[in-house]
Write a protein that holds these residues in place. Structure first.
Motif, PDB file in Angstrom:
ATOM      1  N   GLY A  23      10.897 -20.691   0.890  1.00 50.18           N
ATOM      2  CA  GLY A  23      10.553 -19.980  -0.340  1.00 50.18           C
ATOM      3  C   GLY A  23       9.231 -20.414  -0.932  1.00 50.18           C
ATOM      4  O   GLY A  23       8.766 -21.536  -0.722  1.00 50.18           O
ATOM      5  N   CYS A  24       8.609 -19.497  -1.674  1.00 50.32           N
ATOM      6  CA  CYS A  24       7.374 -19.803  -2.384  1.00 50.32           C
ATOM      7  C   CYS A  24       7.445 -19.180  -3.782  1.00 50.32           C
ATOM      8  O   CYS A  24       8.345 -18.385  -4.077  1.00 50.32           O
ATOM      9  N   ARG A  25       6.485 -19.519  -4.614  1.00 62.50           N
ATOM     10  CA  ARG A  25       6.504 -19.079  -6.015  1.00 62.50           C
ATOM     11  C   ARG A  25       5.118 -18.624  -6.439  1.00 62.50           C
ATOM     12  O   ARG A  25       4.107 -19.237  -6.069  1.00 62.50           O
TER      13      ARG A  25
ATOM     14  N   ALA B 279       4.820  -3.297  -1.296  1.00 62.68           N
ATOM     15  CA  ALA B 279       3.942  -2.516  -0.427  1.00 62.68           C
ATOM     16  C   ALA B 279       3.465  -3.351   0.764  1.00 62.68           C
ATOM     17  O   ALA B 279       3.325  -2.844   1.887  1.00 62.68           O
ATOM     18  N   LEU B 280       3.239  -4.640   0.510  1.00 66.12           N
ATOM     19  CA  LEU B 280       2.740  -5.529   1.561  1.00 66.12           C
ATOM     20  C   LEU B 280       3.822  -5.841   2.590  1.00 66.12           C
ATOM     21  O   LEU B 280       3.547  -5.971   3.789  1.00 66.12           O
ATOM     22  N   PHE B 281       5.064  -5.960   2.113  1.00 64.93           N
ATOM     23  CA  PHE B 281       6.201  -6.286   2.986  1.00 64.93           C
ATOM     24  C   PHE B 281       7.269  -5.194   2.849  1.00 64.93           C
ATOM     25  O   PHE B 281       8.217  -5.344   2.065  1.00 64.93           O
ATOM     26  N   PRO B 282       7.130  -4.105   3.580  1.00 63.37           N
ATOM     27  CA  PRO B 282       8.090  -2.996   3.444  1.00 63.37           C
ATOM     28  C   PRO B 282       9.538  -3.429   3.722  1.00 63.37           C
ATOM     29  O   PRO B 282      10.469  -2.897   3.118  1.00 63.37           O
ATOM     30  N   ALA B 283       9.725  -4.376   4.639  1.00 64.13           N
ATOM     31  CA  ALA B 283      11.078  -4.858   4.947  1.00 64.13           C
ATOM     32  C   ALA B 283      11.451  -5.969   3.973  1.00 64.13           C
ATOM     33  O   ALA B 283      11.644  -7.125   4.342  1.00 64.13           O
ATOM     34  N   SER B 284      11.543  -5.608   2.701  1.00 73.88           N
ATOM     35  CA  SER B 284      11.858  -6.605   1.671  1.00 73.88           C
ATOM     36  C   SER B 284      12.851  -6.011   0.688  1.00 73.88           C
ATOM     37  O   SER B 284      13.007  -4.789   0.579  1.00 73.88           O
ATOM     38  N   THR B 285      13.545  -6.893  -0.024  1.00 79.43           N
ATOM     39  CA  THR B 285      14.463  -6.484  -1.076  1.00 79.43           C
ATOM     40  C   THR B 285      14.073  -7.209  -2.362  1.00 79.43           C
ATOM     41  O   THR B 285      13.448  -8.275  -2.319  1.00 79.43           O
ATOM     42  N   VAL B 286      14.452  -6.628  -3.507  1.00 81.38           N
ATOM     43  CA  VAL B 286      14.085  -7.193  -4.801  1.00 81.38           C
ATOM     44  C   VAL B 286      15.339  -7.562  -5.586  1.00 81.38           C
ATOM     45  O   VAL B 286      16.291  -6.769  -5.667  1.00 81.38           O
TER      46      VAL B 286
ATOM     47  N   LEU C 191       7.495 -18.371   9.775  1.00 80.49           N
ATOM     48  CA  LEU C 191       7.620 -17.197   8.920  1.00 80.49           C
ATOM     49  C   LEU C 191       7.085 -17.486   7.520  1.00 80.49           C
ATOM     50  O   LEU C 191       6.381 -16.663   6.926  1.00 80.49           O
ATOM     51  N   TYR C 192       7.401 -18.674   7.013  1.00 77.52           N
ATOM     52  CA  TYR C 192       6.897 -19.073   5.691  1.00 77.52           C
ATOM     53  C   TYR C 192       5.374 -19.092   5.684  1.00 77.52           C
ATOM     54  O   TYR C 192       4.734 -18.537   4.783  1.00 77.52           O
ATOM     55  N   GLU C 193       4.777 -19.729   6.671  1.00 75.79           N
ATOM     56  CA  GLU C 193       3.314 -19.845   6.713  1.00 75.79           C
ATOM     57  C   GLU C 193       2.650 -18.479   6.824  1.00 75.79           C
ATOM     58  O   GLU C 193       1.636 -18.213   6.166  1.00 75.79           O
ATOM     59  N   ASP C 194       3.203 -17.601   7.634  1.00 76.34           N
ATOM     60  CA  ASP C 194       2.631 -16.268   7.781  1.00 76.34           C
ATOM     61  C   ASP C 194       2.760 -15.474   6.482  1.00 76.34           C
ATOM     62  O   ASP C 194       1.844 -14.727   6.107  1.00 76.34           O
ATOM     63  N   THR C 195       3.897 -15.608   5.809  1.00 79.58           N
ATOM     64  CA  THR C 195       4.107 -14.895   4.549  1.00 79.58           C
ATOM     65  C   THR C 195       3.117 -15.359   3.490  1.00 79.58           C
ATOM     66  O   THR C 195       2.464 -14.547   2.818  1.00 79.58           O
ATOM     67  N   VAL C 196       2.988 -16.663   3.335  1.00 76.02           N
ATOM     68  CA  VAL C 196       2.074 -17.226   2.336  1.00 76.02           C
ATOM     69  C   VAL C 196       0.624 -16.859   2.656  1.00 76.02           C
ATOM     70  O   VAL C 196      -0.145 -16.469   1.770  1.00 76.02           O
ATOM     71  N   ASN C 197       0.235 -16.984   3.922  1.00 75.28           N
ATOM     72  CA  ASN C 197      -1.148 -16.653   4.308  1.00 75.28           C
ATOM     73  C   ASN C 197      -1.457 -15.172   4.080  1.00 75.28           C
ATOM     74  O   ASN C 197      -2.562 -14.822   3.654  1.00 75.28           O
ATOM     75  N   THR C 198      -0.484 -14.295   4.344  1.00 84.98           N
ATOM     76  CA  THR C 198      -0.677 -12.867   4.111  1.00 84.98           C
ATOM     77  C   THR C 198      -0.898 -12.581   2.633  1.00 84.98           C
ATOM     78  O   THR C 198      -1.765 -11.799   2.247  1.00 84.98           O
ATOM     79  N   ILE C 199      -0.121 -13.237   1.775  1.00 89.59           N
ATOM     80  CA  ILE C 199      -0.271 -13.058   0.325  1.00 89.59           C
ATOM     81  C   ILE C 199      -1.644 -13.547  -0.135  1.00 89.59           C
ATOM     82  O   ILE C 199      -2.333 -12.881  -0.915  1.00 89.59           O
ATOM     83  N   ARG C 200      -2.047 -14.704   0.359  1.00 92.96           N
ATOM     84  CA  ARG C 200      -3.338 -15.270  -0.059  1.00 92.96           C
ATOM     85  C   ARG C 200      -4.504 -14.396   0.393  1.00 92.96           C
ATOM     86  O   ARG C 200      -5.435 -14.129  -0.375  1.00 92.96           O
ATOM     87  N   GLN C 201      -4.467 -13.924   1.632  1.00 91.85           N
ATOM     88  CA  GLN C 201      -5.591 -13.168   2.185  1.00 91.85           C
ATOM     89  C   GLN C 201      -5.651 -11.740   1.662  1.00 91.85           C
ATOM     90  O   GLN C 201      -6.735 -11.192   1.480  1.00 91.85           O
TER      91      GLN C 201
END
Length: 227
Positions: A94-96, A114-121, A48-58
């Motif tokens: 986690g990432c930063r 917007a990128l991760f609709p299933a998210s909280t802030v 999950l971490y790798e997919d999240t980070v790769n999605t942000i980068r791409q």
């Protein structure tokens, strides 16, 4: 936008089993099997971490840094100093992302939502945690979460200084404990950072508050030097 997270697997334990494991780890009665189960549980966050980070980068062309999973000792330490259940822990992975200023921070938070609709802030700028200021976007996938910390350069500088102070003075400073002098300095520095970012947003009009906060920091630094 549809999330790209597909490879992450659901935990092999039920929510109840996860919390029971966490309860045992809070005591001295945990077993080697419990530690092995915890290690297997935390490693399930890597995909999950790798997919999240790769999605942000791409997609956003940003460069997050971080760790795929907290160590077993760090997880147990957090359980022992808090009342949260293991299933509630949002920062096992986690990432930063560090940005220049407050405005960019808000923009990145909006983009991540917007990128991760299933998210909280979680916004820790107006109500800092022991001086710590940042915005966290928590990305959920089934029962797993990745915590994305978005910090300004000022917030990052404060966090790095707090980490060094905790290493050299008292580790409890990271959690609101430790000697009063260093705690006051961290809070004062955090206050200054908040004023600077507010001035960036609103322009002039808060210089007197800013000057007073700087004087407070200088005074506490002098006190700590004497101590």
């Amino acid at each position: 936008m549809q999330q790209h997270i597909q490879r992450s697997k659901a935990p092999i334990l039920s929510k109840n089993q996860i919390d029971q494991l966490g309860s045992r780890l809070r005591t001295e009665d945990y077993s080697e099997d419990d530690l092995r189960t915890l290690d297997h549980f935390r490693r399930a966050y890597v995909a999950l971490y790798e997919d999240t980070v790769n999605t942000i980068r791409q997609t956003l062309h940003l460069a997050p840094t971080g760790r795929p999973a907290k160590s077993t000792s760090a997880i147990r330490d957090k359980l022992c100093r808090s009342s949260m259940r293991l299933s509630q822990m949002q920062d096992i992975a986690g990432c930063r992302i560090v940005v220049e200023d407050h405005r960019l921070q808000d923009e990145v938070v909006t983009q991540l939502q917007a990128l991760f609709p299933a998210s909280t802030v979680v916004d820790r700028r107006k109500t800092p945690s022991h001086g710590y200021r940042a915005v966290h976007v928590i990305v959920w996938h089934q029962h797993q979460a990745v915590e994305i910390q978005i910090r300004t350069e000022l917030q990052q500088a404060w966090a790095e200084y707090a980490e060094k102070l905790a290493d050299t003075v008292d580790p409890a400073l990271k959690y609101g404990g430790g000697p009063q002098g260093p705690r006051d300095i961290l809070k004062a520095l955090s206050k200054v950072g908040g004023f600077v970012e507010q001035i960036e947003l609103e322009g002039a009009g808060q210089h007197q508050q800013f000057a007073a906060a700087l004087a407070e920091v200088a005074s506490r630094l002098a006190d700590l030097h004497k101590e």
